[in-house]
Design a protein around this motif. Structure first.
Motif, PDB file in Angstrom:
ATOM      1  N   LEU A 362       0.832  -1.195   0.000  1.00  0.00           N
ATOM      2  CA  LEU A 362       0.000   0.000   0.000  1.00  0.00           C
ATOM      3  C   LEU A 362       0.871   1.250   0.000  1.00  0.00           C
ATOM      4  O   LEU A 362       0.579   2.239  -0.692  1.00  0.00           O
ATOM      5  CB  LEU A 362      -0.918  -0.023   1.223  1.00  0.00           C
ATOM      6  N   GLY A 363       1.971   1.226   0.764  1.00  0.00           N
ATOM      7  CA  GLY A 363       2.919   2.333   0.729  1.00  0.00           C
ATOM      8  C   GLY A 363       3.571   2.491  -0.622  1.00  0.00           C
ATOM      9  O   GLY A 363       3.828   3.608  -1.087  1.00  0.00           O
ATOM     10  N   GLU A 364       3.852   1.376  -1.284  1.00  0.00           N
ATOM     11  CA  GLU A 364       4.404   1.434  -2.635  1.00  0.00           C
ATOM     12  C   GLU A 364       3.453   2.175  -3.573  1.00  0.00           C
ATOM     13  O   GLU A 364       3.871   2.995  -4.382  1.00  0.00           O
ATOM     14  CB  GLU A 364       4.656   0.020  -3.165  1.00  0.00           C
ATOM     15  N   PHE A 365       2.159   1.873  -3.459  1.00  0.00           N
ATOM     16  CA  PHE A 365       1.189   2.549  -4.322  1.00  0.00           C
ATOM     17  C   PHE A 365       1.165   4.046  -4.049  1.00  0.00           C
ATOM     18  O   PHE A 365       1.027   4.851  -4.967  1.00  0.00           O
ATOM     19  CB  PHE A 365      -0.208   1.971  -4.119  1.00  0.00           C
ATOM     20  N   ARG A 366       1.274   4.441  -2.796  1.00  0.00           N
ATOM     21  CA  ARG A 366       1.191   5.872  -2.456  1.00  0.00           C
ATOM     22  C   ARG A 366       2.403   6.663  -2.926  1.00  0.00           C
ATOM     23  O   ARG A 366       2.427   7.883  -2.795  1.00  0.00           O
ATOM     24  CB  ARG A 366       1.016   6.034  -0.943  1.00  0.00           C
ATOM     25  N   GLY A 367       3.403   6.008  -3.451  1.00  0.00           N
ATOM     26  CA  GLY A 367       4.554   6.736  -3.979  1.00  0.00           C
ATOM     27  C   GLY A 367       5.872   6.026  -3.834  1.00  0.00           C
ATOM     28  O   GLY A 367       6.852   6.394  -4.468  1.00  0.00           O
ATOM     29  N   GLY A 368       5.910   4.987  -2.997  1.00  0.00           N
ATOM     30  CA  GLY A 368       7.171   4.300  -2.793  1.00  0.00           C
ATOM     31  C   GLY A 368       7.726   3.655  -4.041  1.00  0.00           C
ATOM     32  O   GLY A 368       8.945   3.588  -4.231  1.00  0.00           O
ATOM     33  N   THR A 369       6.848   3.198  -4.911  1.00  0.00           N
ATOM     34  CA  THR A 369       7.319   2.511  -6.116  1.00  0.00           C
ATOM     35  C   THR A 369       8.129   3.425  -7.031  1.00  0.00           C
ATOM     36  O   THR A 369       8.890   2.950  -7.879  1.00  0.00           O
ATOM     37  CB  THR A 369       6.116   1.934  -6.893  1.00  0.00           C
ATOM     38  N   SER A 499      -1.254   8.295   4.278  1.00  0.00           N
ATOM     39  CA  SER A 499      -1.386   9.719   3.949  1.00  0.00           C
ATOM     40  C   SER A 499      -1.955  10.523   5.109  1.00  0.00           C
ATOM     41  O   SER A 499      -1.676  11.713   5.239  1.00  0.00           O
ATOM     42  CB  SER A 499      -2.256   9.890   2.703  1.00  0.00           C
ATOM     43  N   VAL A 500      -2.763   9.867   5.976  1.00  0.00           N
ATOM     44  CA  VAL A 500      -3.340  10.575   7.120  1.00  0.00           C
ATOM     45  C   VAL A 500      -2.275  10.940   8.135  1.00  0.00           C
ATOM     46  O   VAL A 500      -2.254  12.042   8.685  1.00  0.00           O
ATOM     47  CB  VAL A 500      -4.440   9.717   7.779  1.00  0.00           C
ATOM     48  N   THR A 501      -1.360  10.015   8.392  1.00  0.00           N
ATOM     49  CA  THR A 501      -0.393  10.194   9.474  1.00  0.00           C
ATOM     50  C   THR A 501       0.980  10.652   9.003  1.00  0.00           C
ATOM     51  O   THR A 501       1.917  10.721   9.799  1.00  0.00           O
ATOM     52  CB  THR A 501      -0.243   8.877  10.261  1.00  0.00           C
ATOM     53  N   TRP A 502       1.130  10.963   7.728  1.00  0.00           N
ATOM     54  CA  TRP A 502       2.444  11.352   7.204  1.00  0.00           C
ATOM     55  C   TRP A 502       2.975  12.604   7.911  1.00  0.00           C
ATOM     56  O   TRP A 502       4.109  12.609   8.405  1.00  0.00           O
ATOM     57  CB  TRP A 502       2.354  11.581   5.697  1.00  0.00           C
ATOM     58  N   ALA A 503       2.187  13.641   7.946  1.00  0.00           N
ATOM     59  CA  ALA A 503       2.654  14.921   8.511  1.00  0.00           C
ATOM     60  C   ALA A 503       2.377  14.960  10.002  1.00  0.00           C
ATOM     61  O   ALA A 503       1.421  15.585  10.471  1.00  0.00           O
ATOM     62  CB  ALA A 503       1.982  16.089   7.798  1.00  0.00           C
ATOM     63  N   MET A 504       3.220  14.295  10.767  1.00  0.00           N
ATOM     64  CA  MET A 504       3.104  14.271  12.213  1.00  0.00           C
ATOM     65  C   MET A 504       4.467  14.596  12.820  1.00  0.00           C
ATOM     66  O   MET A 504       5.503  14.437  12.161  1.00  0.00           O
ATOM     67  CB  MET A 504       2.610  12.910  12.702  1.00  0.00           C
ATOM     68  N   PRO A 505       4.509  15.031  14.076  1.00  0.00           N
ATOM     69  CA  PRO A 505       5.791  15.393  14.709  1.00  0.00           C
ATOM     70  C   PRO A 505       6.547  14.145  15.149  1.00  0.00           C
ATOM     71  O   PRO A 505       6.662  13.837  16.336  1.00  0.00           O
ATOM     72  CB  PRO A 505       5.349  16.245  15.900  1.00  0.00           C
ATOM     73  N   TRP A 506       7.107  13.429  14.194  1.00  0.00           N
ATOM     74  CA  TRP A 506       7.647  12.103  14.470  1.00  0.00           C
ATOM     75  C   TRP A 506       8.768  12.115  15.495  1.00  0.00           C
ATOM     76  O   TRP A 506       8.889  11.189  16.309  1.00  0.00           O
ATOM     77  CB  TRP A 506       8.090  11.433  13.171  1.00  0.00           C
ATOM     78  N   THR A 639       1.452  14.199  -0.379  1.00  0.00           N
ATOM     79  CA  THR A 639       0.880  14.671  -1.640  1.00  0.00           C
ATOM     80  C   THR A 639      -0.643  14.705  -1.584  1.00  0.00           C
ATOM     81  O   THR A 639      -1.278  13.928  -0.886  1.00  0.00           O
ATOM     82  CB  THR A 639       1.320  13.767  -2.799  1.00  0.00           C
ATOM     83  N   GLU A 640      -1.205  15.624  -2.328  1.00  0.00           N
ATOM     84  CA  GLU A 640      -2.655  15.781  -2.370  1.00  0.00           C
ATOM     85  C   GLU A 640      -3.298  14.884  -3.414  1.00  0.00           C
ATOM     86  O   GLU A 640      -4.479  14.579  -3.345  1.00  0.00           O
ATOM     87  CB  GLU A 640      -3.004  17.241  -2.671  1.00  0.00           C
ATOM     88  N   ARG A 641      -2.517  14.466  -4.410  1.00  0.00           N
ATOM     89  CA  ARG A 641      -3.062  13.673  -5.507  1.00  0.00           C
ATOM     90  C   ARG A 641      -2.206  12.424  -5.714  1.00  0.00           C
ATOM     91  O   ARG A 641      -1.018  12.412  -5.401  1.00  0.00           O
ATOM     92  CB  ARG A 641      -3.081  14.503  -6.794  1.00  0.00           C
ATOM     93  N   ALA A 642      -2.832  11.410  -6.272  1.00  0.00           N
ATOM     94  CA  ALA A 642      -2.129  10.136  -6.469  1.00  0.00           C
ATOM     95  C   ALA A 642      -1.180  10.171  -7.658  1.00  0.00           C
ATOM     96  O   ALA A 642      -0.406   9.235  -7.850  1.00  0.00           O
ATOM     97  CB  ALA A 642      -3.141   9.011  -6.668  1.00  0.00           C
ATOM     98  N   ASP A 643      -1.208  11.234  -8.455  1.00  0.00           N
ATOM     99  CA  ASP A 643      -0.406  11.253  -9.672  1.00  0.00           C
ATOM    100  C   ASP A 643       0.798  12.177  -9.581  1.00  0.00           C
ATOM    101  O   ASP A 643       1.344  12.597 -10.594  1.00  0.00           O
ATOM    102  CB  ASP A 643      -1.275  11.657 -10.877  1.00  0.00           C
TER     103      ASP A 643
END
Length: 717
Positions: A362-369, A499-506, A639-643
């Motif tokens: 699923l992470g690959e689909f969101r941009g990892g690939t 995508s929900v938790t990406w921008a967090m104070p890790w 990212t806001e869009r999948a492309d």
């Protein structure tokens, strides 16, 4: 009568082609893979709402970059003219009259004769049913979009209803649901006979069914059947109505049977027939979509009863290039369903490895690939090509990685996958998969998000996290990192957020004993990325905005001091052109860019360099070193869009291994202070970069740390 009318229309089409002096067969050869594909991408840019001025600039620049020195084919010229005319209208709405006039002037040069002539040409391109199915889907999409625009500004001689009926037919028969939706609304306004009004009802039923509103769609279909019975041969839409009426009866094609089975809730039948449809189609997005529908039917019908069945499902999806279907349907929805099915099986006693594999896929689909793939040297020679290259990389389906491969390649790392699912408040679930170096089996934990957890999660998202109560941070930290080995002092942590938790104070959320924390789109992306080599005296190059940003001055002074002490060789540049020349002249180990950044992503993101705004694509053309530090707001946002990808991820795609970037609007002075300390620890004391950033963060006073947590380390630690 019908035969005479068909022959007459065929003669008209032949006459149009002769009048336009075009051989369509020659004109359309190979165009889908080049020109029209780029035009379709530009139409996607135009579709974004709100329409950003920088997006419109990108369209004009792309046309200039790609076609100023070439001689486009007639079809390409007509499509570009329509695209530019529509772009000019948006410029006009933004009050940029000069740019609007420029667009329309170029459009008139590309396609003289106005919209009526363009309409005749474009209709001739899709007039033959046989030819329609030979054309690539992107070519058809671009033609339909142009026709929809041109009809709106056509003269009185053009019968709008007839043109829009042809557009709706082409959109429906090629599976283009978005273009069909737009055509139906336009046809509803232009329908001037009972036949065309009946067609509106028919195609509206198709839009409803495609959107999942099956009952409403079937009711509309019955309404159409009643109206169609009264349409006589004198109605100009008679032939189209008759064809539509025939399509409402059962068909023998695999795709028709699959649709019927899906409507009946027959998941076994739907999966089989959709699978056969995929086998019958050539490789491409539509075949990938059919395979996805087949597997979705298996998920919905509970036909994946084991971890092995899920792996076989993944294998089929990969074989048909699943990610290519992102332009056709919602791929992420299916992958999320597969992940939840894997969690269900695990909770019922099945193995946990498949959960980790699906979470990473699923992470690959969101941009990892897109990360870790070699590209040719000219892939980013213009902003337009850089944008298209990133789209290509995102569309590549990759093979899932196993926990065993991850632990072998990333020894000593804890790997966490974090996913939040659920569409409604009160129905959210948090799924955390943790792979510990001390144990080869992932730990899977699915937690219902309580009201208190949901509130704390919202407080810890994005820039709002800087004001989050300490208790909220502790609560989320416990939720995320509960399964990290408690005895692992100095743990190295790689997090794959959704995508929900990406921008967090890790760095604030990480356990106190963590030596470093890296975020990545996927573990697979981290594995494909080569580690940044250790260098005795690194070569560092930087570009800074010292006029407006105090933090930029702090960063530049820290690097100058390190250079004076002999720890680094440091080069400062003041423009993009200087940066380009310097990187061409000599290799560098670290690039730092410390300037303002804008909130958008993709090419719409702008770094405000001293010599003017620039998109990330300008950096991608530079031959990036292994380490890139983007001290810019929003440079590492989700990212806001999948492309598309954000700036930091684009750097990873272009060859960087490690990127430091801003997840949101960061305080520049605080960021400069944090980075200055990071450089001192990394470049003077020899601490690895991810650990240096973590140590510098923890060294800040506690009241300042939340404000500095917007800077994150991304890539391979």
């Amino acid at each position: 009568m019908g035969t005479w009318r068909s022959r007459f229309e065929s003669l008209v089409v032949t006459a149009v082609r002769r009048h336009l002096e075009v051989d369509l067969v020659t004109d359309l050869e190979d165009v889908d893979a080049t020109d029209v594909r780029a035009i379709t991408r530009l139409y996607q840019v135009l579709d974004r709402r709100p329409v950003y001025s920088v997006g419109l600039d990108h369209i004009v620049e792309t046309v200039d970059q790609h076609y100023a020195r070439a001689s486009p084919k007639p079809l390409t010229r007509r499509l570009l003219a329509s695209l530019l005319d529509e772009t000019g209208g948006h410029f006009e709405e933004l009050g940029r009259a000069q740019e609007a006039e420029q667009c329309r002037r170029i459009a008139a040069e590309l396609a003289p004769g106005g919209p009526d002539r363009t309409i005749l040409y474009l209709v001739s391109a899709i007039s033959s049913r046989q030819q329609l199915y030979v054309l690539g889907s992107l070519t058809v999409d671009a033609v339909l979009r142009a026709l929809l625009h041109e009809v709106g500004r056509s003269g009185r001689r053009i019968r709008r209803a007839k043109i829009l009926g042809a557009v709706a037919y082409a959109a429906h028969t090629t599976g283009n649901a978005e273009r069909l939706r737009v055509a139906v609304e336009a046809l509803a306004a232009a329908a001037d006979t009972p036949g065309y009004r009946a067609l509106v009802t028919y195609y509206r039923s198709r839009v409803l069914i495609a959107g999942g509103r099956v009952d409403e769609g079937l009711a509309a279909e019955r309404e159409f059947s009643r109206a169609a019975a009264a349409i006589g041969p004198k109605d100009r839409a008679h032939q189209l109505v008759a064809s539509a009426l025939a399509s409402t009866t059962p068909h023998d094609s695999a795709m028709a049977r699959a649709s019927e089975a899906a409507l009946r809730g027959d998941h076994v039948g739907a999966s089989g027939w959709y699978g056969q449809s995929a086998e019958e189609l050539p490789a491409g997005p539509f075949r990938s979509a059919m395979r996805l529908f087949a597997e979705a039917a298996r998920v919905q019908g509970g036909l994946l009863p084991s971890a092995n069945a899920l792996r076989e499902c993944l294998s089929r999806l990969c074989a048909d290039d699943l990610f290519a279907a992102r332009t056709v349907t919602d791929v992420e929805l299916l992958l999320t369903g597969l992940l939840m099915r894997a969690v269900d099986l695990h909770e019922a006693g099945h193995d946990a490895e498949i959960v980790a594999e699906l979470a990473d896929f699923l992470g690959e689909f969101r941009g990892g690939t897109a990360v870790g793939r070699p590209q040719d040297s000219g892939a980013y020679d213009t902003d337009a090509r850089a944008d298209m290259t990133l789209v290509d990389f995102l569309a590549r389906t990759t093979a899932p990685v196993t926990p065993a491969e991850i632990t072998h390649a990333l020894p000593g790392h804890h790997v966490l996958w974090v996913n939040v699912t659920g569409a409604e408040v009160g129905e959210h679930c948090l799924t955390v998969v943790t792979l510990r170096p001390s144990h080869p089996v992932p730990l899977v934990r699915r937690t219902h998000v309580s009201a208190a957890d949901g509130k704390a999660l919202a407080q810890c998202l994005g820039e709002d996290s800087e004001d989050a109560p300490a208790e909220a941070v502790r609560r989320i930290s416990r939720l995320f990192f509960a399964d990290v080995d408690p005895d692992a002092a100095g743990a190295r942590i790689l997090v794959v957020p959704d995508s929900v938790t990406w921008a967090m104070p890790w760095n604030e959320l990480a356990p106190d004993g963590a030596a470093d924390l890296t975020i990545s789109m996927s573990a697979g992306a981290a594995l494909r990325t080569r580690p940044a080599p250790a260098v005795v005296v690194p070569r560092v190059i930087g570009i800074f905005d010292e006029t407006e940003l105090k933090g930029s001055r702090l960063e530049a002074r820290a690097l100058e001091q390190l250079a004076a002490q002999g720890h680094i060789r440091f080069t400062r540049v003041h423009s993009l052109a200087e940066l380009h020349d310097a990187l061409e002249a000599a290799p560098y180990d670290i690039l730092t860019v410390s300037v303002h950044g804008t909130q958008n992503d993709g090419f719409e993101y702008r770094m405000l360099l001293p010599d003017g705004p620039s998109s990330p694509a300008a950096l991608l053309r530079l031959g990036l070193p292994r380490v890139v530090v983007l001290g810019c707001c929003w440079s590492a946002k989700s990212t806001e869009r999948a492309d598309t990808t954000a700036a930091a991820l684009s750097c990873l795609v272009a060859g960087a291994s490690q990127v430091v970037g801003g997840l949101w609007a960061i305080d520049d002075e605080l960021a400069g202070r944090l980075l200055a300390d990071t450089y001192d620890r990394h470049l003077r004391r020899g601490v690895p970069l991810p650990q240096a950033l973590r140590q510098a963060h923890l060294a800040l006073p506690p009241d300042l740390r939340p404000g500095a947590a917007g800077l994150a380390f991304i890539g391979r630690g």
